[in-house]
Scaffold this motif. Structure first.
Motif, PDB file in Angstrom:
ATOM      1  N   LYS A 288     -60.902 -11.807   7.040  1.00  0.00           N
ATOM      2  CA  LYS A 288     -59.647 -11.687   7.680  1.00  0.00           C
ATOM      3  C   LYS A 288     -59.267 -10.191   7.764  1.00  0.00           C
ATOM      4  N   GLU A 289     -59.783  -9.368   6.599  1.00  0.00           N
ATOM      5  CA  GLU A 289     -59.469  -7.896   6.473  1.00  0.00           C
ATOM      6  C   GLU A 289     -60.444  -7.239   7.599  1.00  0.00           C
ATOM      7  N   GLY A 290     -61.528  -7.717   7.989  1.00  0.00           N
ATOM      8  CA  GLY A 290     -62.425  -7.106   8.957  1.00  0.00           C
ATOM      9  C   GLY A 290     -63.703  -6.315   8.390  1.00  0.00           C
ATOM     10  N   ARG A 291     -63.725  -6.804   6.770  1.00  0.00           N
ATOM     11  CA  ARG A 291     -64.871  -5.897   6.433  1.00  0.00           C
ATOM     12  C   ARG A 291     -65.598  -7.024   5.460  1.00  0.00           C
ATOM     13  N   SER A 292     -66.234  -8.104   6.327  1.00  0.00           N
ATOM     14  CA  SER A 292     -67.134  -9.072   5.734  1.00  0.00           C
ATOM     15  C   SER A 292     -68.271  -8.458   5.679  1.00  0.00           C
ATOM     16  N   ARG A 293     -69.099  -8.849   4.641  1.00  0.00           N
ATOM     17  CA  ARG A 293     -70.801  -8.600   4.431  1.00  0.00           C
ATOM     18  C   ARG A 293     -71.311  -8.489   5.966  1.00  0.00           C
ATOM     19  N   ASP A 294     -71.273  -9.453   6.809  1.00  0.00           N
ATOM     20  CA  ASP A 294     -71.763  -9.568   8.009  1.00  0.00           C
ATOM     21  C   ASP A 294     -71.448  -8.126   8.755  1.00  0.00           C
ATOM     22  N   ALA A 295     -70.085  -8.057   8.864  1.00  0.00           N
ATOM     23  CA  ALA A 295     -69.675  -6.880   9.706  1.00  0.00           C
ATOM     24  C   ALA A 295     -70.372  -5.690   9.155  1.00  0.00           C
ATOM     25  N   LEU A 296     -70.230  -5.398   7.929  1.00  0.00           N
ATOM     26  CA  LEU A 296     -70.715  -4.088   7.344  1.00  0.00           C
ATOM     27  C   LEU A 296     -72.259  -4.048   7.564  1.00  0.00           C
ATOM     28  N   GLU A 297     -72.989  -5.083   7.460  1.00  0.00           N
ATOM     29  CA  GLU A 297     -74.456  -5.115   7.463  1.00  0.00           C
ATOM     30  C   GLU A 297     -74.830  -4.917   8.866  1.00  0.00           C
ATOM     31  N   ALA A 298     -73.900  -5.405   9.894  1.00  0.00           N
ATOM     32  CA  ALA A 298     -74.245  -5.170  11.337  1.00  0.00           C
ATOM     33  C   ALA A 298     -74.168  -3.669  11.678  1.00  0.00           C
ATOM     34  N   GLN A 299     -73.221  -2.928  10.605  1.00  0.00           N
ATOM     35  CA  GLN A 299     -73.333  -1.455  11.018  1.00  0.00           C
ATOM     36  C   GLN A 299     -74.263  -0.785  10.206  1.00  0.00           C
ATOM     37  N   GLY A 300     -75.199  -1.390   9.772  1.00  0.00           N
ATOM     38  CA  GLY A 300     -76.456  -0.831   8.859  1.00  0.00           C
ATOM     39  C   GLY A 300     -75.974  -0.268   7.478  1.00  0.00           C
ATOM     40  N   ILE A 301     -75.057  -0.951   7.029  1.00  0.00           N
ATOM     41  CA  ILE A 301     -74.498  -0.666   5.699  1.00  0.00           C
ATOM     42  C   ILE A 301     -74.843  -1.948   4.838  1.00  0.00           C
ATOM     43  N   SER A 302     -75.747  -1.651   3.710  1.00  0.00           N
ATOM     44  CA  SER A 302     -75.963  -2.728   2.973  1.00  0.00           C
ATOM     45  C   SER A 302     -74.714  -2.968   2.034  1.00  0.00           C
ATOM     46  N   THR A 303     -74.714  -4.380   1.326  1.00  0.00           N
ATOM     47  CA  THR A 303     -73.849  -4.716   0.560  1.00  0.00           C
ATOM     48  C   THR A 303     -74.150  -5.545  -0.670  1.00  0.00           C
ATOM     49  N   PHE A 304     -73.422  -5.625  -1.660  1.00  0.00           N
ATOM     50  CA  PHE A 304     -73.804  -6.198  -3.018  1.00  0.00           C
ATOM     51  C   PHE A 304     -72.557  -6.880  -3.394  1.00  0.00           C
ATOM     52  N   LEU A 305     -72.852  -8.278  -3.902  1.00  0.00           N
ATOM     53  CA  LEU A 305     -71.514  -8.788  -4.616  1.00  0.00           C
ATOM     54  C   LEU A 305     -71.755  -9.328  -6.108  1.00  0.00           C
ATOM     55  N   PHE A 306     -71.188  -8.729  -7.053  1.00  0.00           N
ATOM     56  CA  PHE A 306     -71.426  -9.400  -8.256  1.00  0.00           C
ATOM     57  C   PHE A 306     -71.306 -10.878  -8.428  1.00  0.00           C
ATOM     58  N   SER A 307     -72.348 -11.386  -8.907  1.00  0.00           N
ATOM     59  CA  SER A 307     -72.586 -12.828  -8.840  1.00  0.00           C
ATOM     60  C   SER A 307     -71.696 -13.917  -9.161  1.00  0.00           C
ATOM     61  N   GLU A 308     -70.706 -13.268 -10.090  1.00  0.00           N
ATOM     62  CA  GLU A 308     -69.572 -14.301 -10.642  1.00  0.00           C
ATOM     63  C   GLU A 308     -68.881 -14.779  -9.458  1.00  0.00           C
ATOM     64  N   TYR A 309     -68.683 -14.189  -8.256  1.00  0.00           N
ATOM     65  CA  TYR A 309     -67.983 -14.861  -7.158  1.00  0.00           C
ATOM     66  C   TYR A 309     -69.052 -15.129  -6.104  1.00  0.00           C
ATOM     67  N   CYS A 310     -70.061 -15.391  -6.254  1.00  0.00           N
ATOM     68  CA  CYS A 310     -71.060 -16.054  -5.355  1.00  0.00           C
ATOM     69  C   CYS A 310     -70.932 -17.499  -5.019  1.00  0.00           C
ATOM     70  N   GLY A 311     -70.108 -17.907  -5.951  1.00  0.00           N
ATOM     71  CA  GLY A 311     -69.387 -19.554  -5.885  1.00  0.00           C
ATOM     72  C   GLY A 311     -70.305 -20.616  -6.662  1.00  0.00           C
ATOM     73  N   GLU A 312     -70.959 -20.097  -7.692  1.00  0.00           N
ATOM     74  CA  GLU A 312     -72.005 -20.964  -8.747  1.00  0.00           C
ATOM     75  C   GLU A 312     -71.326 -21.070  -9.957  1.00  0.00           C
ATOM     76  N   GLY A 313     -70.351 -19.970 -10.072  1.00  0.00           N
ATOM     77  CA  GLY A 313     -69.719 -19.892 -11.374  1.00  0.00           C
ATOM     78  C   GLY A 313     -70.557 -18.876 -12.180  1.00  0.00           C
ATOM     79  N   PHE A 314     -70.352 -18.715 -13.448  1.00  0.00           N
ATOM     80  CA  PHE A 314     -70.969 -17.820 -14.298  1.00  0.00           C
ATOM     81  C   PHE A 314     -71.344 -18.670 -15.647  1.00  0.00           C
ATOM     82  N   PRO A 315     -72.607 -19.286 -15.513  1.00  0.00           N
ATOM     83  CA  PRO A 315     -72.931 -20.165 -16.500  1.00  0.00           C
ATOM     84  C   PRO A 315     -73.387 -19.641 -17.954  1.00  0.00           C
ATOM     85  N   ASP A 316     -74.047 -18.259 -17.626  1.00  0.00           N
ATOM     86  CA  ASP A 316     -74.554 -17.652 -18.976  1.00  0.00           C
ATOM     87  C   ASP A 316     -74.873 -16.069 -18.791  1.00  0.00           C
ATOM     88  N   LEU A 317     -75.072 -15.322 -19.632  1.00  0.00           N
ATOM     89  CA  LEU A 317     -75.254 -14.004 -19.316  1.00  0.00           C
ATOM     90  C   LEU A 317     -76.518 -13.774 -18.531  1.00  0.00           C
TER      91      LEU A 317
END
Length: 333
Positions: A134-163
């Motif tokens: 909604k703020e215009g900075r989705s991963r798709d939008a950034l990657e479409a500009q040739g900018i790689s992205t990385f999201l810490f997996s805690e927020y990938c949607g599967e929780g944080f089961p262990d270290l």
């Protein structure tokens, strides 16, 4: 430099270096040449998104302060050209000098225009909101500009089961950024410190204490759910989360349910406009909470919210809670 294997085809990027030395906070950072290409392309899968890198990114924007601290700890801090949430004062001492040399782009998240103007080749986020569509900075939008992205997996949607999830994130970042040794050492340090706390509790034979993690809210209290870093911290600290249901790191509940579950301890997350002291004062006068063992016995621990994210700070929050709830396991200290 970066190729994402998806419906979007990206061209190879030119890699620009960064020189932070002598740069005061907020000043522009000058490029200083390209980074050396990998002997073989590096491919990772982050949040079900596969990407291939030809060379380590040289112009990074870190969107959250715990991400900034982590990248500095790994040895990639000199490539951060700007950061979001850069106004915090409670910076880890080991990274403070370099942290404060990085330009702060915004009190919270930088805008799309601010990101694009810096011509980054990678944006790293520590929360899903870092890549808000909604703020215009989705991963798709950034990657479409040739900018790689990385999201810490805690927020990938599967929780944080262990270290193991943290180990994977740090291993991937280490390979992509060409700082494998620093990333591995950091992950090992975190795992070792967490295990040391847990072993102290196990050796003392203590049992977990039913605990309410209070994020905030008066009409509807917010707490941690059964997934996420908060749940993991509780497990290692001997603080048994009384709200293990749900598939999100945080959830809303009711005072009536809290009254039924009778927490014996409370962990207050300190952040935002409402101080920890004010949160505690409210809990003590709240009609239902005032009847719980936690409030009657004044067994309340305060922990900064910044210590509840996927970073080395989880070791601090874990030890703080463990020592407060189980002092006997640490010699009464």
């Amino acid at each position: 430099m970066f190729r994402r294997k998806s419906r979007i085809t990206l061209s190879t990027l030119l890699v620009a270096g960064v020189a932070l030395t002598g740069c005061s906070r907020g000043e522009a950072i000058e490029s200083s040449g390209g980074g050396e290409a990998f002997a073989e392309p590096v491919t990772i899968t982050n949040c079900e998104r596969e990407a291939t890198f030809e060379a380590p990114p040289q112009r990074i924007i870190s969107m959250n302060d715990h991400v900034t601290e982590t990248l500095i700890q790994m040895g990639a801090g000199d490539r951060i050209v700007g950061m979001g949430y850069g106004e915090q004062n409670d910076v880890l001492p080991e990274v403070a000098e370099q942290f404060h040399a990085i330009p702060s782009l915004a009190e919270e998240y930088p805008t799309w225009e601010q990101i694009i103007d810096l011509e980054p080749d990678m944006v790293v986020g520590g929360m899903r909101s870092a890549f808000d569509e909604k703020e215009g900075r989705s991963r798709d939008a950034l990657e479409a500009q040739g900018i790689s992205t990385f999201l810490f997996s805690e927020y990938c949607g599967e929780g944080f089961p262990d270290l193991g999830m943290l180990d994977t994130d740090f291993e991937q970042l280490g390979r992509v950024l060409g700082v494998e040794d620093g990333a591995e050492a950091l992950a090992e340090r975190i795992t070792g410190d967490m295990n040391e706390v847990r072993e102290s509790l196990d050796e003392a034979g203590v049992s977990g204490i039913p605990t309410f993690f209070y994020d905030g809210g008066e009409a509807e209290p917010t707490t941690i759910g059964g997934v996420g870093v908060g749940q993991l911290i509780g497990e290692y600290a001997g603080a048994d989360n009384i709200f293990t249901e749900g598939d999100r790191p945080y959830l809303k509940t009711t005072w009536e349910i809290l009254g039924e579950r009778q927490p014996e301890a409370i962990v207050v997350l300190d952040y935002g406009a409402t101080s920890a002291e004010d949160k505690i004062a409210y809990l003590k006068q709240q009609p239902i909470m005032s009847t719980t063992p936690a409030v009657r016995e004044d067994r309340i621990v305060v922990v900064p919210l910044s210590d509840f994210f996927e970073s080395s700070r989880i070791t601090t929050s874990t030890e703080t809670i463990a020592r407060a709830l189980h002092p006997q396991a640490f010699g009464g200290r």
